[in-house]
Design an enzyme around this catalytic site. Structure first.
Site, short mmCIF file in Angstrom:
data_model
loop_
_atom_site.label_atom_id
_atom_site.label_comp_id
_atom_site.label_asym_id
_atom_site.label_seq_id
_atom_site.Cartn_x
_atom_site.Cartn_y
_atom_site.Cartn_z
N GLU A 17 -7.31 18.97 -2.15
CA GLU A 17 -7.87 17.98 -1.57
C GLU A 17 -8.94 17.89 -0.55
OE1 GLU A 17 -4.71 15.12 -0.74
OE2 GLU A 17 -5.24 15.33 1.53
N TYR A 49 -8.39 8.45 1.62
CA TYR A 49 -9.00 7.31 2.13
C TYR A 49 -8.99 7.32 3.54
CZ TYR A 49 -10.01 2.34 1.08
OH TYR A 49 -10.75 1.06 0.79
N ARG A 106 0.20 2.35 0.72
CA ARG A 106 -0.05 1.48 1.75
C ARG A 106 -0.93 1.82 2.99
NH1 ARG A 106 4.69 0.59 5.69
NH2 ARG A 106 3.42 2.13 6.91
N ASP A 108 -1.02 3.69 7.00
CA ASP A 108 -0.48 3.42 8.23
C ASP A 108 -0.82 2.05 8.60
OD1 ASP A 108 0.92 5.69 8.48
OD2 ASP A 108 -0.85 6.96 9.24
N TYR A 144 8.35 11.39 0.37
CA TYR A 144 8.76 12.15 1.66
C TYR A 144 9.81 12.62 1.61
CZ TYR A 144 4.71 8.83 2.76
OH TYR A 144 3.61 8.13 2.73
N HIS A 148 10.27 9.08 5.28
CA HIS A 148 8.91 8.45 5.74
C HIS A 148 9.42 8.07 7.39
CE1 HIS A 148 6.21 5.17 6.83
NE2 HIS A 148 5.32 5.95 6.30
N LYS A 164 9.12 1.47 -6.24
CA LYS A 164 7.38 1.72 -6.28
C LYS A 164 7.36 2.52 -7.79
CE LYS A 164 5.61 4.87 -3.55
NZ LYS A 164 4.99 5.12 -2.04
N GLN A 211 -2.76 22.43 15.69
CA GLN A 211 -2.86 21.25 15.20
C GLN A 211 -1.56 20.71 14.46
OE1 GLN A 211 -6.01 20.99 12.23
NE2 GLN A 211 -7.35 20.31 13.73
P1 FAD Z 1 5.12 2.78 1.04
O1 FAD Z 1 5.43 3.17 -0.11
O2 FAD Z 1 4.98 1.32 1.04
O3 FAD Z 1 6.37 2.77 2.21
C1 FAD Z 1 5.93 2.75 3.66
C2 FAD Z 1 7.60 2.49 4.09
O4 FAD Z 1 7.97 1.33 3.63
C3 FAD Z 1 8.51 3.23 3.76
O5 FAD Z 1 9.15 3.79 5.02
C4 FAD Z 1 9.41 2.82 2.81
O6 FAD Z 1 10.69 3.33 2.78
C5 FAD Z 1 9.28 1.40 3.12
N1 FAD Z 1 9.38 0.53 1.88
C6 FAD Z 1 8.58 0.93 0.84
N2 FAD Z 1 8.92 -0.10 -0.02
C7 FAD Z 1 9.55 -1.13 0.53
C8 FAD Z 1 10.30 -2.24 0.01
N3 FAD Z 1 10.23 -2.93 -1.18
N4 FAD Z 1 11.24 -2.89 0.94
C9 FAD Z 1 11.34 -2.37 2.28
N5 FAD Z 1 10.92 -1.16 2.54
C10 FAD Z 1 9.86 -0.63 1.75
N6 FAD Z 1 -2.94 7.49 4.67
C11 FAD Z 1 -4.29 7.34 4.47
O7 FAD Z 1 -4.55 6.50 5.48
N7 FAD Z 1 -5.11 7.71 3.61
C12 FAD Z 1 -4.94 8.50 2.35
O8 FAD Z 1 -5.81 9.06 1.87
C13 FAD Z 1 -3.42 9.04 2.56
N8 FAD Z 1 -3.01 10.00 1.63
C14 FAD Z 1 -1.64 10.36 1.42
C15 FAD Z 1 -1.36 11.12 0.49
C16 FAD Z 1 0.17 11.37 0.46
C17 FAD Z 1 0.51 12.41 -0.80
C18 FAD Z 1 1.03 11.16 1.38
C19 FAD Z 1 2.35 11.59 1.39
C20 FAD Z 1 0.67 10.63 2.37
C21 FAD Z 1 -0.80 9.71 2.57
N9 FAD Z 1 -1.03 8.92 3.56
C22 FAD Z 1 -2.61 8.68 3.54
C23 FAD Z 1 -0.18 8.55 4.57
C24 FAD Z 1 0.40 7.36 4.19
O9 FAD Z 1 -0.52 6.12 4.04
C25 FAD Z 1 1.25 6.82 5.21
O10 FAD Z 1 2.28 7.59 5.16
C26 FAD Z 1 2.07 5.56 5.36
O11 FAD Z 1 2.53 5.26 6.56
C27 FAD Z 1 2.92 5.03 4.15
O12 FAD Z 1 2.18 5.05 2.84
P2 FAD Z 1 3.02 4.77 1.68
O13 FAD Z 1 2.01 4.66 0.46
O14 FAD Z 1 4.05 6.01 1.48
O15 FAD Z 1 3.97 3.30 1.83
#
Ligand code: FAD
Length: 291
Positions: A17, A49, A106, A108, A144, A148, A164, A211
């Site tokens: 990465e 990103y 999604r 943060d 996760y 999460h 998803k 860190q």
């Molecule tokens: P989601 O899959 O949408 O989940 C977010 C929360 O919503 C979870 O608690 C989930 O249980 C809940 N949820 C999901 N779908 C639903 C639904 N339909 N109804 C109700 N609840 C729901 N961040 C960055 O800014 N840039 C990056 O490049 C980046 N890369 C990452 C790469 C990896 C491999 C990982 C593990 C994380 C990365 N992150 C990155 C962090 C990530 O953006 C955060 O963890 C963020 O808070 C959640 O993103 P997600 O895509 O998992 O969200």
């Protein structure tokens, strides 16, 4: 090449990465790091990103540079800080640059924001659904093993993950973890929940003791006692910490491969020297020497 095609290869898969420079910071060192990591011929390199979407153009630029070096790129894309229209613009750039793989996230939720607005994707599953319906890109998502941080419990998080994968997510990459048993348990439970999507295990070679304690607190990742002892002992000696962190990550990866986990994603954090050591340590195990 699409990551789905890579997954079909009958051998372990190793990816690294890169993260883009912060706004205003130098671009050159990141390109140099990407170049050095590409020389190791990993199966793909992912490009994160920037939180808040601020470095979106850089993600595509670096991913495109990696593809020009002959290595498959995976461009991360978040949607919590963008409108659907802004997400569309980035997707267009991704396609225009010949990038075939996207990690749909999604992101943060920005503090103090009124999220979600009607013109935003609320969950990564909505973004996955949109990309799958409107393009032939290969789409990954995050998962996760220790749940999460926003989820009330593990079961709820796995049910949300199923939404998803039901939208056509082609593969998943895990949050970092330091205890392989947590991953084995998680894999068992997601398979029980009917999630058959291939999973890449996210491994973080820790090189900075201070860190990691903070990162783990924020992400809810458990630091096992064995690892905590290493951080306590070597955390203030950067070279020793790096050596120990690489050894620990190597040990984790060997155990994962021995137990049938095929995809390993290393959070190499723009450190080619760390990626090089990991690739060297696995030369016979993952076949990095023969590539
Ligand atoms: P989601 O899959 O949408 O989940 C977010 C929360 O919503 C979870 O608690 C989930 O249980 C809940 N949820 C999901 N779908 C639903 C639904 N339909 N109804 C109700 N609840 C729901 N961040 C960055 O800014 N840039 C990056 O490049 C980046 N890369 C990452 C790469 C990896 C491999 C990982 C593990 C994380 C990365 N992150 C990155 C962090 C990530 O953006 C955060 O963890 C963020 O808070 C959640 O993103 P997600 O895509 O998992 O969200």
């Amino acid at each position: 090449m699409k990551i789905t095609e890579i997954i079909n290869m009958q051998r372990p898969i190793l990816s690294f990465e890169i993260f883009p420079p912060k706004p205003g910071a130098d671009f050159e060192p990141v390109l140099k790091a990407a170049e050095a990591i590409a020389k190791l011929q990993p199966d793909f390199i992912s490009v994160t990103y920037g939180a808040g979407g601020g470095t979106s153009a850089n993600t595509v630029k670096i991913a495109s540079f990696i593809q020009q070096l002959g290595v498959t790129a995976l461009a991360h894309l978040t949607c919590a800080s963008s409108t659907k229209g802004e997400v569309e613009t980035v997707l267009h750039q991704i396609k225009q640059n010949g990038i075939e793989n996207v990690l749909a996230l999604r992101g943060d939720i920005p503090e103090g924001s009124d999220f979600p607005q009607p013109n935003q994707y609320r969950y990564a599953s909505e973004l996955v659904e949109h990309i799958k319906k409107s393009s032939d890109l290969c789409v990954g998502g995050a998962c996760y093993p220790e749940s999460h941080t926003e989820s009330n419990n593990w079961t709820e998080d796995i049910l949300n993950l199923k939404k998803k994968t039901d939208m056509g997510c082609d593969f998943l990459t895990t949050q970092m973890f330091f205890d392989n048993n947590i991953l084995y348990n998680y894999l068992y439970h997601i398979r029980e929940a009917g999630i058959t999507t291939p999973v890449f295990a996210g491994i973080m070679p820790v090189t900075n003791g201070k860190q990691i304690t903070r990162i783990c607190q924020l992400s809810g990742t458990i630091l096992p006692q064995r690892f905590r002892a290493i951080v306590d002992k070597f955390g203030n000696k950067p070279e020793a910490m790096q050596q120990a962190g690489i050894a620990y990550a190597t040990d984790q990866i060997i155990d994962l491969i021995a137990n049938g986990v095929k995809g390993i994603h290393v959070y190499s954090m723009n450190k080619p020297e760390v990626a090089e050591k990991i690739a060297e340590n696995l030369s016979e195990i993952i076949g990095t020497k023969q590539r």
